[in-house]
Design an enzyme around this catalytic site. Structure first.
Site, PDB file in Angstrom:
ATOM      1  N   ILE A 161      51.883 -22.105  23.887  1.00 54.08           N
ATOM      2  CA  ILE A 161      52.602 -20.857  24.175  1.00 54.08           C
ATOM      3  C   ILE A 161      52.875 -20.083  22.893  1.00 54.08           C
ATOM      4  CG2 ILE A 161      54.723 -19.872  25.119  1.00 54.08           C
ATOM      5  CD1 ILE A 161      54.803 -22.243  27.065  1.00 54.08           C
ATOM      6  N   ASP A 180      56.532 -25.075  12.211  1.00 48.51           N
ATOM      7  CA  ASP A 180      56.183 -26.153  13.129  1.00 48.51           C
ATOM      8  C   ASP A 180      55.911 -27.394  12.291  1.00 48.51           C
ATOM      9  OD1 ASP A 180      54.841 -27.931  14.994  1.00 48.51           O
ATOM     10  OD2 ASP A 180      54.531 -26.188  16.274  1.00 48.51           O
ATOM     11  N   CYS A 210      59.294 -23.931  21.378  1.00 47.29           N
ATOM     12  CA  CYS A 210      59.175 -25.363  21.121  1.00 47.29           C
ATOM     13  C   CYS A 210      59.901 -26.163  22.209  1.00 47.29           C
ATOM     14  CB  CYS A 210      59.752 -25.716  19.745  1.00 47.29           C
ATOM     15  SG  CYS A 210      61.411 -25.081  19.456  1.00 47.29           S
ATOM     16  N   PRO A 211      59.506 -27.408  22.412  1.00 47.17           N
ATOM     17  CA  PRO A 211      60.197 -28.248  23.396  1.00 47.17           C
ATOM     18  C   PRO A 211      61.572 -28.629  22.872  1.00 47.17           C
ATOM     19  CG  PRO A 211      58.590 -29.539  22.195  1.00 47.17           C
ATOM     20  CD  PRO A 211      58.384 -28.120  21.769  1.00 47.17           C
ATOM     21  N   ASN A 216      66.076 -31.278  17.652  1.00 44.53           N
ATOM     22  CA  ASN A 216      66.228 -29.821  17.511  1.00 44.53           C
ATOM     23  C   ASN A 216      67.246 -29.202  18.456  1.00 44.53           C
ATOM     24  OD1 ASN A 216      64.950 -29.613  20.002  1.00 44.53           O
ATOM     25  ND2 ASN A 216      62.995 -28.902  19.169  1.00 44.53           N
ATOM     26  N   THR A 237      62.412 -18.316  25.236  1.00 45.84           N
ATOM     27  CA  THR A 237      61.761 -18.554  26.523  1.00 45.84           C
ATOM     28  C   THR A 237      61.375 -20.031  26.669  1.00 45.84           C
ATOM     29  OG1 THR A 237      59.638 -17.892  25.549  1.00 45.84           O
ATOM     30  CG2 THR A 237      60.863 -16.196  26.747  1.00 45.84           C
ATOM     31  N   SER A 238      61.986 -20.893  25.860  1.00 47.78           N
ATOM     32  CA  SER A 238      61.622 -22.310  25.851  1.00 47.78           C
ATOM     33  C   SER A 238      62.619 -23.165  26.614  1.00 47.78           C
ATOM     34  CB  SER A 238      61.476 -22.800  24.410  1.00 47.78           C
ATOM     35  OG  SER A 238      60.364 -22.190  23.797  1.00 47.78           O
ATOM     36  N   ARG A 239      63.681 -23.603  25.943  1.00 47.72           N
ATOM     37  CA  ARG A 239      64.720 -24.406  26.572  1.00 47.72           C
ATOM     38  C   ARG A 239      66.074 -23.929  26.054  1.00 47.72           C
ATOM     39  NH1 ARG A 239      61.495 -25.324  29.729  1.00 47.72           N
ATOM     40  NH2 ARG A 239      60.678 -27.303  30.534  1.00 47.72           N
ATOM     41  N   ASP A 263      65.379 -16.212  28.524  1.00 47.10           N
ATOM     42  CA  ASP A 263      64.866 -16.581  29.846  1.00 47.10           C
ATOM     43  C   ASP A 263      65.370 -17.959  30.234  1.00 47.10           C
ATOM     44  OD1 ASP A 263      63.235 -16.024  32.175  1.00 47.10           O
ATOM     45  OD2 ASP A 263      61.845 -17.553  31.428  1.00 47.10           O
ATOM     46  N   GLU A 268      71.888 -23.830  32.451  1.00 43.18           N
ATOM     47  CA  GLU A 268      71.266 -23.101  33.560  1.00 43.18           C
ATOM     48  C   GLU A 268      71.116 -23.923  34.831  1.00 43.18           C
ATOM     49  OE1 GLU A 268      66.534 -23.293  33.372  1.00 43.18           O
ATOM     50  OE2 GLU A 268      67.355 -22.348  31.594  1.00 43.18           O
ATOM     51  N   HIS A 300      64.827 -17.742  34.063  1.00 41.91           N
ATOM     52  CA  HIS A 300      63.740 -18.712  33.878  1.00 41.91           C
ATOM     53  C   HIS A 300      62.513 -18.322  34.699  1.00 41.91           C
ATOM     54  CE1 HIS A 300      63.220 -23.049  32.320  1.00 41.91           C
ATOM     55  NE2 HIS A 300      62.021 -22.512  32.481  1.00 41.91           N
TER      56      HIS A 300
END
Length: 334
Positions: A161, A180, A210-211, A216, A237-239, A263, A268, A300
């Site tokens: 992504i 990264d 990133c996950p 993190n 837009t990840s977590r 997002d 959530e 989301h």
């Protein structure tokens, strides 16, 4: 195929669009799917009785206690229909003989394009302009934006992504910094890989791709925000757990942060994917966050394109059938 030879799947957190996109496989694959609207958690795990597989989404809570109960019920496979797996206790699954699969890649441009839409909407304030024009107000005051050309965008996470996002914003003539721990050789020529502190300090826009891991969690915190440029734009837009919401609110109040596009949200699971319009939302942090004029939140939906849904469904069903066939030795299994 006979019913006895089919894999019985409890499909948790099921929505109408899930039923539609997965229906195409029920006549051609050895699966019997039962859709359950409730999310999987300790209070609903009993619904998994009699099933071989539970199929779960981003906000299902497959913690240690849930996994132990799934094992007692005879469940042999947790099939995630998403890429992230921070909501599953994988160690306990392996210990109890439960396989875990996910969908590592599905239309990465769906999420990347949504991240860009948040940037453009926040910058040019098209959501506010739309509402004004609907009311006959054509005043431009308060709608001033900036050009993306020559701005510096910091991208945290350069997997599928993140790389798709980089390919998009490259076309805007942006300078791209990337962080990264495992640089992606496919996009090295398009970015400057830097350490996280340098990225935070020099980026006009920071986009998270990133996950979520233990290492993190809350990587965007008070200290990180203090290092950022004044008026920075933050996109996630990840977590949700990548950002400390309290620190984000402080940054907005002091005007250190100029724009926020989300997002995802760290709490959530109690809000998203349900209609809350007739309820009083009890989450005070979310309510405070949503009052800022320079914050844009979507529920989301970054993944929510026809292409992505088709890919998610295909991979998920293949993962489920793979367990039945003993084919679990590939990248889709954790």
């Amino acid at each position: 195929m006979t019913q006895s030879s089919s894999n019985k799947v409890a499909f948790f957190s099921s929505k109408s669009f899930d039923k539609q996109v997965f229906a195409q496989f029920e006549q051609t694959k050895p699966v019997i799917v039962s859709h359950i609207e409730s999310r999987l958690e300790q209070t609903t795990v009993a619904l998994a009785a009699g099933f071989d597989t539970v199929c779960v989404f981003v906000n299902d809570d497959v913690n240690t206690q849930v996994v132990e109960q799934l094992a007692e019920l005879g469940v042999k496979h947790v099939a995630l229909r998403c890429a992230g797996y921070n909501n599953v206790d994988i160690t306990t699954c392996h210990k109890l003989g439960i396989s875990v699969s996910h969908v590592p890649v599905y239309s990465p441009y769906s999420v990347a394009e949504h991240a860009l839409s948040l940037i453009l909407t926040l910058n040019r304030r098209t959501h506010k302009a739309y509402n004004r024009v609907k009311e006959g107000n054509f005043e431009l005051q308060g709608l001033l934006g900036f050009t993306l050309h020559n701005k510096t965008i910091g991208v945290i996470g350069t997997g599928h992504i993140g790389s798709a996002f980089i390919n998009i914003v490259e076309g805007f003539g942006c300078k791209i910094l990337a962080y990264d721990p495992t640089p992606n050789p496919l996009i090295k020529s398009k970015v400057e890989y830097v350490d996280l502190q340098y990225l935070l300090t020099h980026s006009d826009i920071i986009s998270l791709h990133c996950p979520l891991t233990q290492d993190n969690s809350h990587m965007i915190n008070v200290n990180a925000i203090q290092q950022m440029k004044d008026g920075v734009m933050i996109i996630n837009t990840s977590r949700g757990g990548l950002i400390d919401t309290s620190a984000l609110i402080k940054g907005l109040k002091t005007q250190k942060i100029g724009y926020v596009g989300l997002d995802v949200y760290e709490m959530e699971s109690e809000l998203f994917f349900r209609d809350r319009s007739y309820e009083v939302i009890q989450d005070d942090l979310f309510q405070r966050l949503s009052t800022f004029h320079n914050v844009l939140i979507t529920g989301h939906q970054g993944f929510f394109t026809q292409e992505a849904l088709n890919e998610i469904a295909t991979t998920t069903i293949n993962n489920i059938c793979g367990v039945t066939e003993g084919q679990t030795n590939h990248d889709n299994f954790l």
